[in-house]
Design an enzyme around this catalytic site. Structure first.
Site, short mmCIF file in Angstrom:
data_model
loop_
_atom_site.label_atom_id
_atom_site.label_comp_id
_atom_site.label_asym_id
_atom_site.label_seq_id
_atom_site.Cartn_x
_atom_site.Cartn_y
_atom_site.Cartn_z
N PRO A 2 0.98 -1.06 -0.13
CA PRO A 2 0.03 0.03 -0.11
C PRO A 2 0.73 1.07 -0.10
O PRO A 2 1.80 1.29 0.54
CB PRO A 2 -0.86 0.07 1.05
N GLU A 3 0.41 2.32 -0.90
CA GLU A 3 1.30 3.59 -0.82
C GLU A 3 0.30 4.48 0.08
O GLU A 3 -0.60 4.22 0.46
CB GLU A 3 1.29 3.96 -2.32
#
Length: 283
Positions: A2-3
Site C-alpha cells: 500500500p502506498e
C-alpha cells in the site's frame, strides 16, 4: 505494498471508531510480525484512549493518552478491518477469528479493529509521542506531498545534481514521503516526463510541473479509496477503485490516453520494479 493513498484511506476509515475512544481490550496473538512486537503490547494498549489518529508517509500513527504512539505499517498484505460498528450505511458484525488475525483491538463502544496479515510483512511499534519523529522508521522521511513543505522550490532543490533516473528519485522516501511505484508512474505520465530521464537533466520548469501532478494523482486516488491490485482493502473491507483510471500503470500495449498522442504504453524494469510509460509523449 500500500502506498500513501491506501494508507490514508485506511486511516480515514479507522478514524470514527478509534479517535477519541478508549481501548477496552487489546489481544496480541503472536510475538512478532516483520519484527518483534513491543514488549507487553496488549497491556500498554488496554485502557488507553486514542487521542489522535494520523498518518506519516505509509505509516498510521495512533497517539495514546499514555503519552505513547502506536506506529502501524500494513506491509504487503496487512489489513485493518472494522467490525461491530456502523460504517456508513452498513453494520459489520464480528467475524469468526481467522488464522492471520495477529492483533485485535476492542473499543469502549463495541467496535473491533483486527490487524490481519497473511504474509507478516507488516509492523507495529510503540514509542514516546514526543519523540516519534525521530523513531528509526520515520526519522529520514521527507516532506508530505500534500503538505505545505512540499512545493516547487523544494523539489527543484531536492533534485538538483541527482544523477539517478527521475523515477528512482521520486521513489526515494527521503525526498518525498509516501510515493510508491504506482503513483510515480501515474505522475510521470501526467507530467509527460520519461522515467528514464536523469533527474539532473530535467529543467527546473519541468520539475515544477511534477508538484501539482503528484498532488492531483494522490488526491484523486484517495477520493477513489486507493488502488486494489492484490491484497489491499479499505477498513470496511471494500475495494479501492483508482486502478480503473490508471493512465499508465499496468497498461502495457494499450493506447496512450494523452490527447493526440499516437503512442502505446510500454513496460521496462528499473531497479527491479516494473515501470509503465509512453515513449512517445514522455520525454
Amino acid at each position: 505494498m500500500p502506498e500513501l493513498p491506501e494508507v490514508e484511506t485506511v486511516r480515514r476509515g479507522l478514524l470514527p471508531v478509534l479517535e477519541g475512544h478508549r481501548i477496552a481490550r487489546a489481544q496480541v496473538n503472536r510475538p512478532d510480525l516483520r519484527w518483534p512486537l513491543p514488549e507487553h503490547l496488549a497491556e500498554r494498549l488496554t485502557g488507553k484512549t486514542v487521542t489522535t489518529l494520523r498518518r506519516r508517509s505509509k505509516y498510521i500513527l495512533a497517539d495514546l493518552s499514555s503519552g505513547e504512539t502506536l506506529i502501524i505499517h500494513l506491509g504487503m498484505s496487512g489489513r485493518m478491518l472494522i467490525s461491530g460498528a456502523q460504517i456508513g450505511q452498513f453494520h459489520h458484525d464480528h467475524a469468526a477469528p481467522e488464522k492471520h488475525d495477529h492483533i485485535v483491538i476492542d473499543t469502549d463502544h463495541g467496535a473491533r479493529v483486527t490487524f490481519n496479515d497473511a504474509r507478516r510483512f507488516g509492523a507495529m511499534d510503540l514509542c514516546p509521542t514526543d519523540s516519534v519523529d525521530s523513531h528509526w522508521l520515520l526519522e529520514r522521511i521527507g516532506p508530505e506531498p500534500l503538505g505545505n513543505a512540499f512545493n516547487e522550490d523544494y523539489l527543484v532543490a531536492a533534485l538538483r545534481g541527482r544523477n539517478t533516473p527521475i523515477k528512482t528519485a521520486l521513489l526515494d522516501q527521503r525526498i518525498v514521503a509516501g510515493l510508491g511505484n504506482i503513483y510515480v508512474c501515474e505522475t510521470l505520465h501526467r507530467a509527460r516526463i520519461s522515467p528514464r530521464r536523469k533527474a539532473v537533466n530535467i529543467s527546473a520548469a519541468r520539475v515544477r510541473t511534477l508538484v501539482p501532478a503528484i498532488r492531483d494523482v494522490l488526491s484523486e486516488a484517495i477520493e477513489a479509496g486507493g488502488s486494489s491490485l492484490r491484497d489491499y482493502r479499505q477498513a470496511d473491507g471494500e475495494l479501492g477503485y483508482f486502478q480503473h483510471t490508471f493512465r499508465a500503470y499496468g497498461r502495457e500495449g494499450a493506447p496512450c490516453v494523452t490527447p493526440d498522442c499516437p503512442g502505446t504504453i510500454s513496460r521496462i524494469v528499473q531497479s527491479g520494479r516494473s515501470t509503465f510509460y509512453c515513449p512517445t509523449c514522455q520525454r
